[in-house]
Design a protein around this motif. Structure first.
Motif, short mmCIF file in Angstrom:
data_model
loop_
_atom_site.label_atom_id
_atom_site.label_comp_id
_atom_site.label_asym_id
_atom_site.label_seq_id
_atom_site.Cartn_x
_atom_site.Cartn_y
_atom_site.Cartn_z
N PHE A 47 -45.96 16.58 15.54
CA PHE A 47 -47.15 17.76 15.51
C PHE A 47 -47.80 17.37 16.87
CE2 PHE A 47 -51.51 18.79 15.38
CZ PHE A 47 -51.56 20.29 15.21
N LEU A 48 -48.23 16.28 17.28
CA LEU A 48 -48.80 15.71 18.45
C LEU A 48 -48.19 16.05 19.65
CD1 LEU A 48 -50.65 12.31 17.21
CD2 LEU A 48 -51.66 14.85 17.64
N GLY A 49 -46.73 15.49 19.60
CA GLY A 49 -45.93 15.98 20.80
C GLY A 49 -45.71 17.56 21.15
N PHE A 50 -45.76 18.20 19.94
CA PHE A 50 -45.70 19.50 20.30
C PHE A 50 -46.94 20.30 20.86
CE2 PHE A 50 -42.02 20.14 16.86
CZ PHE A 50 -41.07 20.01 17.69
N ARG A 51 -48.17 19.66 20.41
CA ARG A 51 -49.46 20.11 20.30
C ARG A 51 -49.60 20.01 22.03
NH1 ARG A 51 -52.80 23.08 20.96
NH2 ARG A 51 -55.11 23.23 20.29
#
Length: 484
Positions: free
Chosen positions: A94-98
């Protein structure tokens, strides 16, 4: 998405994954029962900090050892590590995509992993080192996307650390960074970021992390590669055009991706619309191309090795990349109702996993339902076996270690002979694992042709808690010769 909406979506996502994996810990502790094979392995393969422990790479063992020191050799320590790594997987994806996408789309991509059976189901039911694999793969993906977004030194250093740790999880991890690198070179937005001197810090850091453990592997080849037989490598001089493993590869891929494909197809069929004016950018192409690279590399590796078998678990790097790539590509092509439908499907599937794990604990013949509390008494009843070291396959060895923690126990791995040779040893065989004493001696490190003095042999059974069935065991008490 507005700042407030993004924060709300992020908060909901964090609450959902935290609550889900907390429930999984409580469920495992509540259901109890015997340790599964991979759980039991941790009880006999974490004697202390070592550079290597056996055919599996050591990172999971190190983390498990740390939790054992804090919480004891308990089901709680086992369950916390397993679920903590899974929680971290979803968070890092999630953090990478965010970094690139709105929070809602990032959550959609991260939660797509829940539709991969080996991540949603097997990772809860049985696996350990595979959980480590997907967790460090998530760290690698997040660090890679960070480096591609800003190109800062901290991002490249984080990527080097992630790749180094990934190399200590499972061997097939390297498919993930190779897939991402190759795919990124085909995409203009990423190519310039890759072709920079700063990127050279990644292999340098990774090599520094891997040097000592891989040096141990070189010095302990028999132990480090003792599970290579799982590949069923062909030994004939003539190479097969289509080895059995290659023929099994499409089925393995389909078993991992069938459910994500089905959910995506239903969402597109009932909720499709013209793509949004501001698409999700190059991330879907990166992930899908990386997945394609992994598939090609897997096929090439299976063919070169002439592998006779392939399991879906070995293909996790492909599913880890392809499933989120599929849903990120889908996101701008479906409406809000379809997106909410995917989130609802993920919630329903999460509930089904919990229900399925409960059923799996109590079903007829469930390994968790075997009652190992009577095993020490069974062994005490064998004449001459008191205080004798035991060699058993992981499932039995780990559950015996939990019931009798002071007993000397080893699995069927080459170090067992060096540890116990030259005296009486009690060999336990669960049904046909191993098939006979000769096979067990070979797996445990005695040289071919070893003929121990058999002192006693026979069998016994252990009951299941909730059925009249019993699990059969065989034993051989033998005086074994010393090994060079």
């Amino acid at each position: 998405m507005s700042g407030t909406g993004g924060r709300t979506a992020t908060a909901i996502f964090l609450f959902a994954i935290s609550a889900y994996f907390a429930v999984q810990v409580v469920l495992r502790l509540t259901l109890g029962g015997a340790f599964e094979t991979d759980e039991a392995e941790m009880l006999v393969m974490t004697p202390g900090f070592q550079l290597g422990y056996g055919p599996q790479l050591p990172l999971y063992n190190w983390l498990q050892l740390g939790l054992f020191e804090l919480l004891g050799r308990s089901l709680l320590a086992l369950s916390l590590l397993k679920n903590g790594l899974l929680w971290l997987t979803y968070l890092l994806v999630f953090l990478g995509f965010r970094l690139w996408l709105p929070a809602g789309v990032a959550a959609l991509g991260a939660l797509s992993l829940l539709f991969v059976p080996d991540i949603a189901w097997e990772a809860q039911r049985a696996t350990t080192h595979s959980n480590m694999l997907i967790s460090v793969s998530a760290a690698t993906l997040a660090a890679f996307l960070w480096a591609m977004r800003g190109g800062s030194w901290p991002a490249w250093v984080a990527l080097g650390i992630a790749v180094g740790l990934g190399g200590l999880s499972k061997y097939n991890f390297f498919l993930v960074p190779v897939g991402l690198l190759t795919a990124a070179l085909t995409l203009a937005p990423f190519r310039a970021r890759i072709l920079t001197r700063r990127a050279l810090v990644v292999p340098a850091i990774a090599a520094a992390i891997l040097a000592a453990p891989y040096g141990w592997m070189v010095q302990n080849r028999d132990l480090a590669f003792s599970s290579v037989g799982k590949l069923r490598l062909e030994t004939d001089s003539a190479r097969a055009v289509l080895p059995d493993g290659l023929a099994m590869l499409p089925g393995g891929m389909l078993s991992l991706l069938a459910l994500p494909l089905l959910v995506a197809a239903v969402a597109w069929a009932f909720g499709r619309r013209r793509a949004e004016p501001d698409p999700v950018g190059p991330l879907p192409a990166l992930l899908l191309r990386a997945g394609a690279v992994v598939a090609v590399l897997m096929a090439l590796g299976v063919w070169l090795a002439q592998a006779g078998t392939v399991t879906a678990r070995w293909l996790l790097p492909l599913a880890f990349l392809a499933a989120p790539g599929l849903f990120l590509a889908l996101a701008p092509r479906i409406g809000p109702v379809a997106r909410r439908g995917i989130f609802a499907a993920a919630a329903v599937f999460a509930v089904l996993v919990c229900a399925g794990l409960t059923y799996d604990r109590f079903k007829e013949g469930a390994r968790r339902d075997v009652d190992f509390t009577g095993l020490p008494a069974r062994l005490a009843g064998i004449e001459g076996a008191e205080g004798v070291p035991v060699i058993a396959e992981f499932y039995t060895a780990g559950n015996l270690a939990a019931a009798e923690p002071d007993r000397r126990i080893a699995p069927y791995l080459p170090f067992a002979a060096h540890r116990f040779a030259g005296g009486p040893v009690l060999f336990l065989m669960r049904e046909t694992v191993p098939r006979d004493l000769a096979a067990g001696l070979a797996q445990a490190g005695w040289p071919p042709g070893t003929e121990p003095e058999v002192l006693e042999e026979g069998g016994f059974t252990l009951p299941y808690r909730r059925s009249g069935a019993e699990m059969p065991f065989r034993y051989v008490l033998a005086r074994t010769p010393a090994v060079p």
